[in-house]
Each structure stands twice: as structure tokens, then as C-alpha cells.
Design a protein around this motif. Structure first.
Motif, PDB file in Angstrom:
ATOM      1  N   ALA A  32      30.923  -5.395 -47.759  1.00 28.77           N
ATOM      2  CA  ALA A  32      29.248  -4.704 -48.335  1.00 28.77           C
ATOM      3  C   ALA A  32      29.097  -5.125 -46.630  1.00 28.77           C
ATOM      4  N   ARG A  33      27.908  -4.808 -46.161  1.00 26.07           N
ATOM      5  CA  ARG A  33      27.007  -4.747 -45.319  1.00 26.07           C
ATOM      6  C   ARG A  33      25.635  -5.713 -45.273  1.00 26.07           C
ATOM      7  N   VAL A  34      26.256  -7.088 -45.051  1.00 25.98           N
ATOM      8  CA  VAL A  34      25.156  -7.822 -45.300  1.00 25.98           C
ATOM      9  C   VAL A  34      23.943  -7.079 -43.284  1.00 25.98           C
ATOM     10  N   PRO A  87      13.611  -3.521 -42.073  1.00 22.62           N
ATOM     11  CA  PRO A  87      14.497  -4.141 -41.192  1.00 22.62           C
ATOM     12  C   PRO A  87      14.131  -5.242 -40.986  1.00 22.62           C
ATOM     13  N   SER A  88      14.290  -6.857 -40.216  1.00 19.58           N
ATOM     14  CA  SER A  88      14.059  -8.210 -40.765  1.00 19.58           C
ATOM     15  C   SER A  88      13.763  -8.365 -39.470  1.00 19.58           C
ATOM     16  N   ILE A  89      13.371  -8.648 -38.660  1.00 19.26           N
ATOM     17  CA  ILE A  89      13.780  -9.604 -36.993  1.00 19.26           C
ATOM     18  C   ILE A  89      12.928 -10.807 -36.797  1.00 19.26           C
ATOM     19  N   GLY A  90      13.610 -12.070 -35.674  1.00 20.72           N
ATOM     20  CA  GLY A  90      13.855 -13.352 -35.973  1.00 20.72           C
ATOM     21  C   GLY A  90      14.804 -14.360 -35.918  1.00 20.72           C
ATOM     22  N   ARG A  91      14.536 -14.971 -36.041  1.00 20.85           N
ATOM     23  CA  ARG A  91      15.562 -16.232 -35.495  1.00 20.85           C
ATOM     24  C   ARG A  91      16.752 -16.223 -36.841  1.00 20.85           C
ATOM     25  N   LEU A  92      17.785 -16.740 -37.651  1.00 21.60           N
ATOM     26  CA  LEU A  92      18.519 -16.826 -38.757  1.00 21.60           C
ATOM     27  C   LEU A  92      19.148 -18.505 -38.632  1.00 21.60           C
ATOM     28  N   ASP A  93      18.068 -19.099 -39.565  1.00 22.41           N
ATOM     29  CA  ASP A  93      17.971 -20.264 -39.371  1.00 22.41           C
ATOM     30  C   ASP A  93      19.015 -20.999 -39.860  1.00 22.41           C
ATOM     31  N   VAL A  94      19.080 -19.821 -40.875  1.00 21.68           N
ATOM     32  CA  VAL A  94      20.862 -20.754 -41.548  1.00 21.68           C
ATOM     33  C   VAL A  94      21.349 -19.622 -41.776  1.00 21.68           C
ATOM     34  N   LEU A  95      22.501 -19.637 -41.661  1.00 18.57           N
ATOM     35  CA  LEU A  95      24.234 -18.580 -41.692  1.00 18.57           C
ATOM     36  C   LEU A  95      25.204 -19.274 -42.253  1.00 18.57           C
ATOM     37  N   GLN A  96      25.485 -19.328 -43.230  1.00 10.23           N
ATOM     38  CA  GLN A  96      26.938 -19.719 -43.459  1.00 10.23           C
ATOM     39  C   GLN A  96      27.988 -19.220 -44.421  1.00 10.23           C
ATOM     40  N   GLY A 122      29.082 -10.397 -35.900  1.00  7.65           N
ATOM     41  CA  GLY A 122      28.764 -10.838 -34.299  1.00  7.65           C
ATOM     42  C   GLY A 122      27.739 -11.507 -34.455  1.00  7.65           C
ATOM     43  N   VAL A 123      27.311 -12.337 -35.204  1.00 10.19           N
ATOM     44  CA  VAL A 123      25.719 -12.763 -34.564  1.00 10.19           C
ATOM     45  C   VAL A 123      26.121 -14.085 -35.596  1.00 10.19           C
ATOM     46  N   ARG A 124      25.802 -15.501 -34.857  1.00  9.56           N
ATOM     47  CA  ARG A 124      26.094 -17.524 -35.848  1.00  9.56           C
ATOM     48  C   ARG A 124      24.367 -17.903 -36.212  1.00  9.56           C
ATOM     49  N   GLU A 125      25.124 -18.800 -37.124  1.00  6.73           N
ATOM     50  CA  GLU A 125      23.368 -19.471 -37.060  1.00  6.73           C
ATOM     51  C   GLU A 125      22.350 -19.611 -35.856  1.00  6.73           C
ATOM     52  N   GLY A 126      21.261 -20.002 -36.433  1.00  6.63           N
ATOM     53  CA  GLY A 126      20.777 -19.809 -34.817  1.00  6.63           C
ATOM     54  C   GLY A 126      20.191 -19.003 -34.080  1.00  6.63           C
ATOM     55  N   ASP A 127      21.030 -17.971 -34.302  1.00  7.31           N
ATOM     56  CA  ASP A 127      21.338 -16.233 -33.636  1.00  7.31           C
ATOM     57  C   ASP A 127      19.793 -15.886 -34.245  1.00  7.31           C
ATOM     58  N   THR A 128      19.909 -14.601 -32.820  1.00  2.00           N
ATOM     59  CA  THR A 128      18.168 -14.090 -33.518  1.00  2.00           C
ATOM     60  C   THR A 128      18.639 -12.342 -33.955  1.00  2.00           C
ATOM     61  N   ILE A 129      18.368 -12.425 -34.189  1.00  2.00           N
ATOM     62  CA  ILE A 129      18.388 -10.058 -35.080  1.00  2.00           C
ATOM     63  C   ILE A 129      17.067 -10.007 -34.313  1.00  2.00           C
ATOM     64  N   THR A 130      17.224  -9.281 -32.641  1.00  2.00           N
ATOM     65  CA  THR A 130      16.453  -8.025 -32.235  1.00  2.00           C
ATOM     66  C   THR A 130      16.287  -7.094 -32.623  1.00  2.00           C
ATOM     67  N   PRO A 131      14.698  -6.191 -32.247  1.00  2.00           N
ATOM     68  CA  PRO A 131      14.573  -4.830 -32.718  1.00  2.00           C
ATOM     69  C   PRO A 131      15.100  -3.882 -32.002  1.00  2.00           C
ATOM     70  N   ALA A 161      27.552 -17.660 -52.541  1.00  2.00           N
ATOM     71  CA  ALA A 161      28.112 -18.171 -51.346  1.00  2.00           C
ATOM     72  C   ALA A 161      28.021 -18.756 -50.087  1.00  2.00           C
ATOM     73  N   VAL A 162      26.960 -17.163 -49.666  1.00  2.00           N
ATOM     74  CA  VAL A 162      26.516 -17.098 -48.091  1.00  2.00           C
ATOM     75  C   VAL A 162      25.281 -18.193 -48.678  1.00  2.00           C
ATOM     76  N   ARG A 163      25.359 -18.274 -47.910  1.00  2.00           N
ATOM     77  CA  ARG A 163      23.388 -19.593 -47.251  1.00  2.00           C
ATOM     78  C   ARG A 163      23.400 -18.900 -46.086  1.00  2.00           C
ATOM     79  N   SER A 164      21.663 -18.351 -46.644  1.00  2.00           N
ATOM     80  CA  SER A 164      20.895 -17.476 -45.225  1.00  2.00           C
ATOM     81  C   SER A 164      19.804 -17.651 -45.290  1.00  2.00           C
ATOM     82  N   THR A 165      18.698 -18.373 -44.586  1.00  2.00           N
ATOM     83  CA  THR A 165      17.491 -18.561 -44.275  1.00  2.00           C
ATOM     84  C   THR A 165      17.134 -18.497 -43.068  1.00  2.00           C
ATOM     85  N   GLY A 166      14.962 -17.829 -42.923  1.00  2.00           N
ATOM     86  CA  GLY A 166      14.956 -17.423 -41.897  1.00  2.00           C
ATOM     87  C   GLY A 166      14.132 -15.962 -42.017  1.00  2.00           C
ATOM     88  N   LEU A 167      15.087 -15.537 -42.521  1.00  2.00           N
ATOM     89  CA  LEU A 167      15.028 -14.023 -42.585  1.00  2.00           C
ATOM     90  C   LEU A 167      14.702 -13.096 -44.172  1.00  2.00           C
TER      91      LEU A 167
END
Length: 689
Positions: A337-339, A350-359, A376-385, A414-420
């Protein structure tokens, strides 16, 4: 074998390649743009070299900068990953001329398959079946429309040099053709530098089946079975699985042999994918060949037990293929599955901004196992345009399809993602959709199952409002009471009794002089406004969430802050959750679902300003204005296209939400805009007398 390779890519594929290279004892070099200076792939490699600005054309598409980085770091080979320069014949040739090994096919093979039109002509000569269509070089709009009429509607317009769903449109009638053609050509030129398109018959209820092939420099070529990539949105794959459900051994062999024949026709070496479109009766047609490793390669790795990146490195170093065709076996079933950072409820915007939580759920990294995450991204990274908004790939493997499907459901929960916004909840609904469960797959599954996949918003459960209230109380320093009923004498309870301070002045449980504590929490979510009324009487908490004003017994216990683990009892029902409170936004994860609410300070709510957009139409995301179809004073009808924006290399058309008159147009073609800015002021048309 190589001592050092340069990875001319970013994100999860760069991390994936670095992991295998490290295991093989190969040093890796990352390249990065200004936007990726702190990206995960930069830290995953041994050396990192900056190559330019954030836009791909200023960095990842700069062959000169990448070749210079390879020269300066002593790399012997370049791995292009996928996307960017991975299927660029000129870049492959430039690597060869610079004395570098291009970890992929020869430039002539890329060139032969790089044009969909030329590739289909080549395949016709190799007796590979093709979908009826026009694959020639003539590109005049009138001529192409004549070809569409001759083929018969519906037809598919497709970028000749493209892929990934960009530059593709289904056209149902002659009246739609001109606008769809112009849009495809613009998108193709923007994404691939080539506006040329082809036209082919659009098949009804087709499946998208692709064959993974591998060839070495010793004349061997094998197929590593198939992947079903039928579940798509906007012609881009959402779910991939292997093997394809319902595939017979005879059909698998026929498609595999056709794929090998296609590869051998262009003198192919390395990893490649031959894509077919298949009809319900079993007939299949060549679509295109991707001359690179693909996003969905992990499902092939899962069912074969092979590391395809290692195969790539060994073949590029001149070694023979690790296995022959008769040594390859299918082991179980895998689903990927592509998240994405996107909002499925707004046409997958598409949603742009900071991934406050990513677990992520517990997984095994890049190796084959029950659960795997390629990210390829971690908690605190930003999804850019600037780049594709894919966050990661979640891959599961099971003994059969049903076990893999259930494992995917558990992993998504079990995925935890907030901010976007993300598509995680949508993916869970997809996994549980009756058509998907029954493997009734085709490329139209998502639009066909729209009502099930996008159900009407349900009322927010009282338990969720109670969890929100408990989270806010805990954040404010209050403590709750054990939500478990009093245990029977002699019965051991896993919950520890709360410690009580010696006197009321040290109490954090809401005690007040006069024994009365009341609080009102205004809450808001996608379903509307809610109110949670709290009352503390004696040693008991009470909560009211309904319009009738009735209070229920409310007990809660909290542990931690970020996340806060909650256990509540509202009436007779116990609920557990993890909550993340950041500012006024509260994300609640309970029973496999995520609920996002805003809680309002009553004073801020009372002084807040009302929406003053005045009928304005706003930009749904950062992007570039491609075209403006109206001017001040124009009368428009509901649904009429007003502005076309480009973001993430995709076009987004903004339509009139109602009949009206254009009061003002604030931006012109070529302007860059940020999310939320007003593009057009639209006055509602006066009612006819």
C-alpha cells in the motif's frame, strides 16, 4: 563489485538502495537538493553532495551536477532509482562516456522503450499483442481527433514519453476531446519535456498486470512472475499485490514469455517491468516497458525471497543472474500500500506541510518479512510541493492473500501520523471493501466502489468526545480516576490505584471549595461542532455530550504526554486510545481509526472572526497558475472551469461552485501561489425575477 556507487535519486528508493549497498559492503554517495538538506536519504548514505535548488530541474534532473558529484567522490557507478533521470537515455549515455557504470539498461534500450509510440511499433514487429490505437508521430489536434473517432469512444489519451499516470485522460465523447488533449499535452510537456501523446481504445473493466523481468550481460533473461496493479486512482497505483489473484499457470507463462521477448527485442539488461492491460476473458495487450526498478518491486521480493537491488548491482558489475527461470518459486502472497500525504475526500488532493507525528508498526526494515516499511521521510519532516507526496510503502506478506490482507489491516491500524492529511483511513476501507476482498479487481474499482469507499460522514461517537475531554484535562494537569470498576476482594487487578495526596490543596483531580467543578469544552471536527460538558461532584466525574443535557458517569486514567495513553469508562463502556495534543489540534487513535478534533478556548471562540472570504475561490495547495479561463465581469455557471493549477506535476482544475459573476481575478498565468490564497472573487448571480 563496486567500491562506491552514487544514488542519483531521493526519498524511499535512495534509502532502499543504500540499505542493500551497505549490506554488500559498498560505499554510497547521496545527492540532494536545497529542500532535502536534512532528508533521510542524505543521512542513510556515507557521503552527501548538494546539487542545486529545490525544483527537480535545478537538482535531480541536472545530469552535469550528478556526474560531477560522482567524479569528485570517486564513484564507479550511478544508480538512478526510479523517476527523474532513471529512464533518460541521454543520461545513461553520458554515464558511459564519463567512464561510469549506469546501473540499468543500455542507453539504446531506454531509447527504444522511452517513447510509448515507438515501443508499440517495435512490439508489433515482435508479435506482442497491442491495444487498438494510434501510435504515430502526427500530433495535430484535428488529426488526433479523427483517430479517436476511428478507434471509437471511449479512448485514452496518454503521454508518449510518460508514466505514473501523468498526461493521461479518459475521453468519453467527441465534445470532450479538445480540452482533454490540451491538458494532456501541457502535463506531458511539464513532467517529461515532451508533449507528444498517443491514443488507444479504452478497455472496459481491464486489469493492470505487470511482469518483472531481469536480464544479464551473458544472454540470460528471466521473469520473476507478475504483480497486479489494478487498484488505481488518477491512473496512479495505490495497491500492488503479487501474485495476481486468479492467475493460471498457463497465462502466467504466456505473459512471462511475452515480457521476456519484449526485453530481448531491445537488447535489455538489468531490471525492467513489462506492463500489460488484461481483459476479463484473459486476452492481454502490451502497454509499455519501464526500463528501471519500480515502486512496487517489494511485493516481488516478498514472494520470491530475492533482493532485486542486489540483483541490479551484481548484473551491473558483470555477474550472471543469481537464479535461472526454473529455480524461481512463488512463496505466499504480498500486498503493498502506498501511503500518501493527500486527502482522499478531496479527490486525493496532495497535502503539504510538516509530519508532526510519524510512527510505523513493528517491521523488519528492508528485508523480507511479515511487515516491511520502505520510507524516505521521518517524523518532523516536511512534505514539500516539489516532489511526489508519497510518505512510504507499507508491505505485508502472508501464506495466502487473505492472511496478507488481514496483516495489512492490522499494520495500517498501527500507523500513527498527524499534522497532514493521509490516505491511511482510505487504505483501510479499501482493504475491507467487498470487491477487493473477493479479488474482483480492475482499474475502475475505486470509482465503481465510490459509495462504499467514501461513506457519508458518521456522527462522532460519544466515546471520542469523552477521550477528547480526558486528553484536554490531562494536558491541563488534572488527574482522573481508575476507569475499571472496583475489583472483587482477592481479585488481582492489573491497574494500579491512583495515589491520593494528603490534602485537597495538593489535589489535581478538579477539587474545588464548595465541591463543584464545571467546564465546557467546545470541540470541532469534520462532522461539525460539539460540546463536552464536564462536572466534578464529590469524588465523581460526570460528562454530557448530547443535546439532552444528560450526564453520564465518566472515569478516566491517562499516562504520558506525547502520546498520551488513555483509558476511559463512559457509562458502562470502556475505551482505550492514544492521543496527540498539539496546540488546539487533537488526534485520537482508537479502534483502528484516527479522529482529528480542534478544541477551542471559549474566550478565543467568543472573539474569533467570522469567515470573510466573501465568496472567494482559494488555492487548495501551493502551485503554479497554468491558465485562467475568465475575466472580471464574466458570468459563469456552476461547474465551469475557471483556473488550472499545477502542483506535484499534476494539473488541478478549479471550477465555479455556483452560478455567478466574476468580481475580480487576483492572479495571472505563471504566478506561484500559496495554499489558501484567494484566486477569484465570485459574486452569486441574482435570482431571476
Amino acid at each position: 563489485m563496486f567500491d562506491t556507487i552514487l544514488i542519483a535519486n531521493r526519498g524511499e528508493i535512495a534509502c532502499r538502495i543504500a540499505a542493500t549497498a551497505r549490506r554488500m559492503g559498498i560505499r554510497t554517495v547521496a545527492v540532494y537538493s536545497e529542500a532535502d538538506a536534512r532528508a533521510r536519504h542524505v543521512q542513510a548514505c556515507d557521503v552527501a553532495v548538494p546539487i542545486g535548488g529545490p525544483e527537480p530541474k535545478a537538482s535531480y534532473l541536472r545530469a552535469d551536477a550528478i556526474l560531477d558529484a560522482a567524479r569528485r567522490t570517486g564513484a564507479q557507478a550511478i544508480h538512478p532509482g526510479y523517476g527523474f533521470l532513471s529512464e533518460n537515455a541521454e543520461f545513461a549515455q553520458a554515464c558511459a562516456e564519463a567512464g561510469l557504470v549506469f546501473i540499468g539498461p543500455p542507453a539504446k534500450s531506454i531509447a527504444a522503450m522511452g517513447s510509448k509510440s515507438a515501443a508499440k511499433t517495435l512490439m508489433a514487429g515482435a508479435d506482442v499483442p497491442l491495444v487498438p490505437g494510434y501510435y504515430g508521430d502526427r500530433q495535430e489536434a484535428d488529426f488526433l481527433q479523427e483517430q479517436a473517432r476511428a478507434i471509437g469512444y471511449p479512448v485514452l489519451i496518454k503521454a508518449s514519453a510518460g508514466g505514473g499516470g501523468k498526461g493521461m485522460r479518459i475521453v468519453e465523447s467527441d465534445a470532450e476531446f479538445a480540452a482533454a488533449l490540451a491538458s494532456c499535452q501541457r502535463e506531458a510537456a511539464s513532467s517529461f519535456g515532451n508533449p507528444q501523446v498517443l491514443i488507444e481504445r479504452y478497455l472496459l473493466k481491464p486489469r493492470h498486470i505487470e511482469i518483472q523481468i531481469f536480464a544479464d550481460t551473458h544472454g540470460q533473461c528471466v521473469y520473476l512472475f507478475e504483480r497486479d496493479c489494478s487498484v488505481q486512482r488518477r491512473f496512479q497505483k495505490v495497491i500492488e499485490e503479487a501474485p495476481a489473484p486468479g492467475m493460471t499457470p498457463e497465462r502466467r507463462a504466456a505473459m512471462g514469455q511475452a515480457a521476456v521477448a519484449a526485453a530481448q527485442a531491445v537488447g535489455y539488461t538489468g531490471a525492467g517491468t513489462v506492463e500489460f492491460i488484461a481483459e476479463p476473458d484473459g486476452r492481454f495487450y502490451f502497454m509499455e516497458m519501464n526500463t528501471r526498478l519500480q515502486v512496487e518491486h517489494p511485493v516481488t521480493e516478498a514472494i520470491t525471497g530475492q533482493d532485486l537491488v542486489e540483483w541490479q548491482l551484481r548484473v551491473a558489475a558483470g555477474e550472471p543472474l543469481p537464479l535461472s527461470q526454473d529455480q524461481l518459486r512463488i512463496q505466499g502472497h504480498a500486498i503493498e500500500a502506498r501511503v500518501y500525504a493527500e486527502n482522499p475526500d478531496k479527490d486525493f488532493l496532495p497535502s503539504i506541510g510538516r509530519l508532526d507525528v510519524l510512527q510505523w508498526p513493528a517491521h523488519v526494515g528492508f528485508q523480507v518479512g511479515p511487515v516491511r516499511v520502505d520510507g524516505g521521510v521521518r517524523e518532523g519532516d516536511t512534505i514539500t510541493p516539489y516532489y511526489d507526496p508519497m510518505i512510504a510503502k507499507l508491505i505485508v506478506h502472508g501464506k495466502d492473500r487473505e492472511q496478507a490482507r488481514r496483516r495489512m489491516l492490522h499494520a495500517l491500524a498501527a500507523v500513527r501520523s498527524t499534522g497532514l492529511h493521509t490516505n491511511i483511513a482510505f487504505l483501510s476501507r479499501l482493504m475491507d471493501n467487498p470487491a477487493f476482498v473477493a479479488a474482483d479487481l480492475d482499474t475502475g474499482l475505486i470509482p465503481r466502489e465510490h459509495d462504499r469507499l467514501f461513506p457519508a460522514a458518521a456522527e462522532t461517537p460519544d466515546a471520542v468526545l469523552a477521550l477528547a475531554a480526558a486528553a484536554v484535562l490531562h494536558q491541563g494537569g488534572l488527574s482522573g480516576s481508575d476507569p475499571q470498576p472496583a475489583p472483587d476482594p482477592g481479585h488481582a487487578s492489573g491497574a494500579q490505584a491512583p495515589s491520593h495526596p494528603a490534602g485537597p490543596w495538593q489535589s489535581a483531580d478538579g477539587w474545588r471549595v464548595g465541591d463543584a467543578y464545571e467546564r465546557t469544552l467546545p470541540l470541532q471536527d469534520a462532522q461539525g461542532d460539539h460540546t463536552a460538558r464536564l462536572r466534578r461532584l464529590g469524588g465523581d466525574w460526570l460528562l454530557s455530550t448530547g443535546d439532552d443535557g444528560a450526564f453520564q458517569a465518566f472515569q478516566w486514567q491517562a499516562e504520558g504526554r506525547h502520546p498520551c495513553r488513555l483509558r476511559i469508562r463512559l457509562g458502562d463502556t470502556e475505551t482505550r486510545a492514544e492521543t496527540y495534543l498539539q496546540g488546539r489540534r487533537l488526534d485520537i487513535f482508537t479502534e483502528g481509526r484516527r479522529h482529528t478534533l480542534d478544541w477551542q478556548d471559549p474566550i478565543a471562540l467568543a472573539t474569533g472572526q467570522a469567515d470573510d472570504t466573501g465568496g472567494g475561490l482559494t488555492a487548495p495547495m501551493p502551485g503554479k497558475i497554468l491558465s485562467v479561463a475568465v475575466a472580471t465581469g464574466d458570468a459563469v455557471k456552476q461547474g465551469q472551469p475557471l483556473v488550472v493549477m499545477e502542483a506535484m506535476k499534476m494539473e488541478h482544475t478549479i471550477e465555479a461552485p455556483h452560478d455567478g459573476v466574476i468580481q475580480e481575478v487576483f492572479y495571472a498565468v505563471g504566478d506561484q501561489v500559496t495554499e489558501g490564497v484567494t484566486l477569484i472573487a465570485l459574486e452569486t448571480a441574482p435570482a431571476e425575477s
